[in-house]
Design a protein around this motif. Structure first.
Motif, PDB file in Angstrom:
ATOM      1  N   ASN A  25       0.845  -1.188   0.000  1.00 61.41           N
ATOM      2  CA  ASN A  25       0.000   0.000   0.000  1.00 61.41           C
ATOM      3  C   ASN A  25       0.888   1.247   0.000  1.00 61.41           C
ATOM      4  N   ALA A  92      -0.839   9.869  -4.579  1.00 62.31           N
ATOM      5  CA  ALA A  92      -1.588   8.656  -4.243  1.00 62.31           C
ATOM      6  C   ALA A  92      -3.079   8.837  -4.523  1.00 62.31           C
ATOM      7  N   ILE A  95      -3.483   8.473  -8.254  1.00 60.81           N
ATOM      8  CA  ILE A  95      -3.351   7.069  -8.642  1.00 60.81           C
ATOM      9  C   ILE A  95      -4.629   6.309  -8.304  1.00 60.81           C
ATOM     10  N   GLU A  96      -5.201   6.603  -7.143  1.00 57.19           N
ATOM     11  CA  GLU A  96      -6.445   5.935  -6.742  1.00 57.19           C
ATOM     12  C   GLU A  96      -7.596   6.324  -7.656  1.00 57.19           C
ATOM     13  N   LYS A 101      -7.219   1.632  -7.048  1.00 59.02           N
ATOM     14  CA  LYS A 101      -6.510   1.033  -5.919  1.00 59.02           C
ATOM     15  C   LYS A 101      -5.201   1.785  -5.707  1.00 59.02           C
ATOM     16  N   ILE A 102      -4.666   1.685  -4.511  1.00 64.05           N
ATOM     17  CA  ILE A 102      -3.355   2.289  -4.266  1.00 64.05           C
ATOM     18  C   ILE A 102      -2.325   1.229  -3.890  1.00 64.05           C
TER      19      ILE A 102
END
Length: 108
Positions: A25, A92, A95-96, A101-102
């Motif tokens: 994560n 982040a 990206i999510e 998802k991260i």
């Protein structure tokens, strides 16, 4: 500094490295980087400490005083660390939004 303080610094350093290496994560990886950075900052601040010393503004050339340069440099490192952490969080979030998802495995 005592051996107890250096032991805490080493434990924090190992914990930060473990989080960075073991977790997939990205948010947890950034928290691991911050834990590692905190241990390095504590280490450098502890190196600049001199027992029974006076502040440099009160001391004369005859007295032992602490050098303020390590503390000033670590304050700068704290500010830079906070700024990079906020940029990492914003990356982040992007990206999510794009992948849903991260986790590291999905896109790397």
């Amino acid at each position: 500094m005592t051996l107890y303080n250096y032991t805490i610094i080493i434990i924090l350093m190992i914990l930060g490295l473990y989080i960075i290496i073991n977790d997939k994560n990205l948010i947890k990886k950034m928290i691991g980087i911050n834990v590692f950075q905190a241990s390095v900052l504590l280490f450098y601040i502890s190196l600049g400490y001199i027992k029974n010393s006076l502040p440099p503004i009160l001391g004369s050339s005859l007295h032992l005083y602490s050098n303020p340069i390590p503390q000033v440099l670590m304050l700068t490192a704290i500010v830079v660390g906070i700024a990079t952490f906020s940029v990492g969080l914003s990356i982040a979030v992007k990206i999510e939004e794009k992948y849903g998802k991260i986790d590291q495995d999905k896109y790397m």
